[in-house]
Design a protein around this motif. Structure first.
Motif, PDB file in Angstrom:
ATOM      1  N   MET A  68       0.743  -1.303   0.040  1.00 36.13           N
ATOM      2  CA  MET A  68       0.051   0.154   0.061  1.00 36.13           C
ATOM      3  C   MET A  68       0.647   1.155   0.024  1.00 36.13           C
ATOM      4  O   MET A  68       0.484   1.956  -0.491  1.00 36.13           O
ATOM      5  N   LEU A  69       2.086   1.150   0.804  1.00 37.38           N
ATOM      6  CA  LEU A  69       2.784   2.242   0.834  1.00 37.38           C
ATOM      7  C   LEU A  69       3.699   2.555  -0.329  1.00 37.38           C
ATOM      8  O   LEU A  69       3.920   3.846  -0.856  1.00 37.38           O
ATOM      9  N   LEU A  70       4.367   1.485  -0.769  1.00 36.68           N
ATOM     10  CA  LEU A  70       5.402   1.674  -1.952  1.00 36.68           C
ATOM     11  C   LEU A  70       4.535   2.059  -2.947  1.00 36.68           C
ATOM     12  O   LEU A  70       5.193   2.590  -3.861  1.00 36.68           O
ATOM     13  N   SER A  71       3.542   1.562  -3.380  1.00 40.08           N
ATOM     14  CA  SER A  71       2.972   1.843  -4.558  1.00 40.08           C
ATOM     15  C   SER A  71       2.383   3.207  -4.832  1.00 40.08           C
ATOM     16  O   SER A  71       2.309   3.685  -5.985  1.00 40.08           O
ATOM     17  N   THR A  96      -2.879   3.582 -12.837  1.00 43.73           N
ATOM     18  CA  THR A  96      -2.258   3.033 -11.825  1.00 43.73           C
ATOM     19  C   THR A  96      -2.049   1.788 -12.344  1.00 43.73           C
ATOM     20  O   THR A  96      -2.721   1.390 -13.232  1.00 43.73           O
ATOM     21  N   GLY A  97      -1.414   0.698 -11.544  1.00 43.76           N
ATOM     22  CA  GLY A  97      -1.325  -0.477 -11.848  1.00 43.76           C
ATOM     23  C   GLY A  97      -2.693  -1.281 -11.903  1.00 43.76           C
ATOM     24  O   GLY A  97      -3.160  -1.786 -13.146  1.00 43.76           O
ATOM     25  N   ARG A  98      -3.407  -0.894 -11.105  1.00 44.13           N
ATOM     26  CA  ARG A  98      -4.993  -1.412 -11.128  1.00 44.13           C
ATOM     27  C   ARG A  98      -5.687  -0.981 -12.319  1.00 44.13           C
ATOM     28  O   ARG A  98      -6.511  -1.476 -12.839  1.00 44.13           O
ATOM     29  N   GLN A  99      -5.634   0.473 -12.594  1.00 40.13           N
ATOM     30  CA  GLN A  99      -6.397   0.881 -13.648  1.00 40.13           C
ATOM     31  C   GLN A  99      -5.914   0.549 -14.909  1.00 40.13           C
ATOM     32  O   GLN A  99      -6.705   0.313 -15.852  1.00 40.13           O
ATOM     33  N   ALA A 100      -4.634   0.141 -14.904  1.00 36.40           N
ATOM     34  CA  ALA A 100      -4.143  -0.446 -16.270  1.00 36.40           C
ATOM     35  C   ALA A 100      -4.564  -2.023 -16.463  1.00 36.40           C
ATOM     36  O   ALA A 100      -3.987  -2.477 -17.253  1.00 36.40           O
ATOM     37  N   GLY A 101      -5.173  -2.686 -15.375  1.00 35.68           N
ATOM     38  CA  GLY A 101      -5.686  -3.791 -15.263  1.00 35.68           C
ATOM     39  C   GLY A 101      -4.493  -4.948 -14.963  1.00 35.68           C
ATOM     40  O   GLY A 101      -4.899  -6.182 -15.077  1.00 35.68           O
ATOM     41  N   ILE A 130      -1.342   9.326 -25.249  1.00 37.74           N
ATOM     42  CA  ILE A 130      -0.065   8.587 -24.684  1.00 37.74           C
ATOM     43  C   ILE A 130      -0.751   8.117 -23.379  1.00 37.74           C
ATOM     44  O   ILE A 130      -1.024   8.810 -22.413  1.00 37.74           O
ATOM     45  N   VAL A 131      -0.468   6.718 -23.033  1.00 33.18           N
ATOM     46  CA  VAL A 131      -0.881   6.087 -21.531  1.00 33.18           C
ATOM     47  C   VAL A 131       0.568   5.999 -20.762  1.00 33.18           C
ATOM     48  O   VAL A 131       1.101   5.277 -21.281  1.00 33.18           O
ATOM     49  N   VAL A 132       0.461   6.570 -19.730  1.00 32.79           N
ATOM     50  CA  VAL A 132       1.420   6.304 -18.631  1.00 32.79           C
ATOM     51  C   VAL A 132       0.935   5.550 -17.671  1.00 32.79           C
ATOM     52  O   VAL A 132       0.092   5.767 -16.870  1.00 32.79           O
ATOM     53  N   VAL A 133       1.604   4.486 -17.481  1.00 33.56           N
ATOM     54  CA  VAL A 133       1.035   3.522 -16.600  1.00 33.56           C
ATOM     55  C   VAL A 133       2.557   3.162 -15.399  1.00 33.56           C
ATOM     56  O   VAL A 133       3.646   3.243 -15.519  1.00 33.56           O
ATOM     57  N   ALA A 134       1.816   2.927 -14.275  1.00 36.39           N
ATOM     58  CA  ALA A 134       2.543   2.699 -13.191  1.00 36.39           C
ATOM     59  C   ALA A 134       3.205   1.245 -13.095  1.00 36.39           C
ATOM     60  O   ALA A 134       2.308   0.211 -12.806  1.00 36.39           O
ATOM     61  N   GLY A 135       4.553   1.136 -13.070  1.00 38.45           N
ATOM     62  CA  GLY A 135       5.066  -0.073 -13.166  1.00 38.45           C
ATOM     63  C   GLY A 135       5.062  -0.831 -11.571  1.00 38.45           C
ATOM     64  O   GLY A 135       4.755  -0.096 -10.466  1.00 38.45           O
ATOM     65  N   PHE A 136       5.489  -2.063 -11.601  1.00 32.45           N
ATOM     66  CA  PHE A 136       5.555  -2.762 -10.238  1.00 32.45           C
ATOM     67  C   PHE A 136       4.680  -2.690  -9.642  1.00 32.45           C
ATOM     68  O   PHE A 136       4.738  -3.531  -8.603  1.00 32.45           O
ATOM     69  N   GLN A 137       3.286  -2.697  -9.857  1.00 26.57           N
ATOM     70  CA  GLN A 137       2.159  -2.809  -9.081  1.00 26.57           C
ATOM     71  C   GLN A 137       0.914  -3.120  -9.764  1.00 26.57           C
ATOM     72  O   GLN A 137       0.838  -3.164 -10.875  1.00 26.57           O
ATOM     73  N   ILE A 145      -3.838  -3.678  -2.931  1.00 29.46           N
ATOM     74  CA  ILE A 145      -2.556  -3.361  -4.099  1.00 29.46           C
ATOM     75  C   ILE A 145      -1.698  -4.331  -3.602  1.00 29.46           C
ATOM     76  O   ILE A 145      -1.175  -4.758  -2.382  1.00 29.46           O
ATOM     77  N   THR A 146      -0.900  -4.993  -4.873  1.00 27.90           N
ATOM     78  CA  THR A 146       0.212  -5.667  -4.529  1.00 27.90           C
ATOM     79  C   THR A 146       1.550  -4.910  -5.450  1.00 27.90           C
ATOM     80  O   THR A 146       1.223  -4.396  -6.169  1.00 27.90           O
TER      81      THR A 146
END
Lengths: 401, 401
Positions: A68-71, A96-101, A130-137, A145-146
């Motif tokens: 939850m914190l690191l994301s 976010t990672g979630r929004q990107a599926g 242009i779609v900017v996606v949060a990696g790592f999550q 959240i993972t």
């Protein structure tokens, strides 16, 4: 329309100036007519700062809360990069990672991607954003959240490229490609134009740190065209693909791995199945054994040496202590003053004499070999730690012309 | 089982020590047998730091991306607080605004809550977990992150308390309750045991800054038992409810609002409907007019004075300049050297003579009144700015015994 996935690490988005630089790379690609998905990591030291905040509260915090914190780190990066791209006048949206599926398992702090539901992402691409996606999550099936653990953003980028059937997945870093050896250690290191997935995998597992194995394995599995390229200089990077064209280089890389300890088990009863028992006990504790050497010891006994990563040393010694109850008495010795030096190259499969040439080069450099391990496209030797860099240079001189 | 919602602002979770303090308050409440939902804001300066990062990229960034950025602030707080509560040995889970079910409209940066889907939150409460919720945030129907704007976390807490039918909603702050006046300005300011929603609303709109109007309005609408209480000292706070018990205090508060400018329109033609025209033009531009005074001017003309917030001054002057085309010639003067001092109290409804007593107190303090405005439970006067604190003390001495 071409689709390109571009991944930028933490140092590439560390401050406003660097973010502008990334925004220019991304919009140049878009301007040339491609659809662009950008995957970014947390800014520079953000992750370390967040970890420090958590450790002030609890040195061993809940992994669920840690995720939850690191994301938040990547979420900060994607919004800032989207602001910069928008300021340059291009349509953009951050996800976010979630929004990107990204749906993962529930293994917090080192989750595995199970599925990517790209419906929303593709809808945004269809609008030429242009779609900017949060990696790592991502999120797990409980909607928590993972995070994906080490090399996570590379894995996010490659997985997205596979799912979206992207034409190219570019991993931007602060080096300008994959070298035959770490240029900071080896004088005549050369940048490779191309390298195969298998060679890259062997190099990564032998200590080269350009790409994490997980992302290369995934790229190989889904045949994603990968490229490692500099975010700071405008020049061609290294392409990583299934089959590379013939090159005059017999080997593609020389690597060194200091994260290794040798454990010797001396005076084992010379009975069948004894090696099997020891290594299955180690495997049960998920201890990764690398090079193994078995030799005949004093009358009626044998000795077995093997290497493990440094942080598995204590667990391995514990296993060996407990096994005495069933296997009988023996002595255990450890040696941390070792390093593993490897040469990697698909070319050695069809070229006998590579091993001989390697040993000759080391002999001429006056370097003693303690253990040897080979695969189809790799030869590793264990030597004294302080000779590691000398050995890399000797091997580079012998093989890289 | 009793359900208590506790809200902690940014200064209450500013560092590890403060977070431990909050964790102790929360777990004490839980230990006493209540279910606890905790709503937290971003840590201390986090929001300002994030805004600075954004402004480095774009002084006027996309509001959608700004919400994506700022919502990380509360996400950091909830995970850290959950870690601390867990370390104290209590079951706990943190939830983002989205996970807690906050659905809002799409008005990024000042979204309104449309619905709270508390299914997951109640499931966690049923397992006797302490639930830590990120205030200030939600998602809209496009699954984008939104923020609620000023006073957002208070609003989150009150809305959750209403939806969950909580027995009590405690707003923890760095003051220990609602005072009859700002204790930093007024010597004999007293802490109130109770205050009614209406009185609190009037006080807030007259410059008192304890609670944001939006959360008080919502608490009034859904009849949520509110309490303002100190997170730093263990003593009773101030209860805010529909009806307060009889108190000997005729008025509940003295407030001062410096964010005010007086605009005078002099020499208007003395025709019917002229005031209506001016104020409907101002309303069309969403300019909030407060005190209004109309007087007869020179032969055949009249003068109108009114006050607006300082940041509406330029817009109001523009409206008045443009209106000359239809209304004819007049002069406009502005005066920023003014402040509004108010007394608030439901008791004045049934006690004639409160206004007279107020004017007498100001007269004896040698303070000249420029304008007067009254509501059922409030009297405001406009005076010279540098006399504001003197006026507050004079009124406090007269009314608060």
């Amino acid at each position: 329309m071409k689709l390109i996935v571009q991944k930028f690490g933490g140092s590439s988005v560390a401050n406003a100036e660097r973010i502008w630089n990334v925004a220019r790379i991304v919009t140049d690609t878009y301007k040339n007519g491609a659809n662009v998905v950008v995957v970014v990591s947390a800014q520079g030291d953000t992750t370390d700062d967040l970890i420090a905040k958590a450790h002030e509260i609890d040195p061993n915090p809940s992994k669920r809360e840690m995720d939850m914190l690191l994301s938040t780190g990547e979420q900060i990066s994607i919004s800032l990069l989207a602001m910069a791209i928008s300021k340059l006048g291009y349509p953009v949206i951050s996800l976010t990672g979630r929004q990107a599926g990204f749906l993962t398992d529930s293994n917090h702090s080192k989750a595995r991607i199970k599925k990517i539901d790209t419906e929303r992402l593709e809808k945004e691409l269809d609008q030429r954003k242009i779609v900017v996606v949060a990696g790592f999550q991502g999120i797990n099936r409980y909607d928590d959240i993972t995070t994906l653990g080490r090399g996570g953003s590379d894995t996010s980028a490659v997985a997205l490229a596979a799912e979206l059937k992207a034409d190219l997945c570019q991993i931007y870093t602060d080096v300008d490609g994959v070298y035959t050896a770490d240029p900071r250690l080896v004088k005549n290191a050369k940048k490779l134009e191309e390298i195969s997935f298998d060679e890259m995998l062997e190099l990564a597992s032998c200590g080269a740190q350009v790409l994490h194995n997980r992302s290369v394995e995934m790229a190989k599995k889904y045949n994603v065209n990968l490229e490692v390229i500099s975010s700071l200089e405008d020049k061609p990077g290294t392409k990583i693909k299934e089959v590379t064209k013939m090159e005059k280089l017999l080997i593609k890389g020389v690597a060194k791995d200091d994260d290794i300890v040798r454990i010797s088990v001396i005076g084992l009863p010379d009975k069948p199945g004894i090696a099997f028992k020891i290594f299955s006990l180690l495997a049960a504790k998920k201890i990764n054994v690398d090079i193994i050497l078995q030799s005949v010891g004093r009358t009626g006994t044998k000795d077995i040496s093997f290497t493990v990563p440094v942080d598995s040393k204590d667990a391995a010694l514990e296993v060996l202590e407990e096994a005495k109850d069933t296997l009988g008495e023996y002595t255990v010795e450890t040696d941390t003053d070792v390093t593993k030096v490897s040469i990697v190259g698909a070319g050695m499969q069809s070229n006998p004499g590579v091993a001989a040439k390697m040993f000759e080069a080391l002999y001429e450099a006056d370097i003693n070999i303690a253990m040897i391990s080979t695969s189809e496209i790799k030869i590793s030797v264990l030597i004294k730690k302080d000779l590691g860099i000398k050995a890399m240079n000797a091997l580079s001189d012998a093989f890289i012309k």
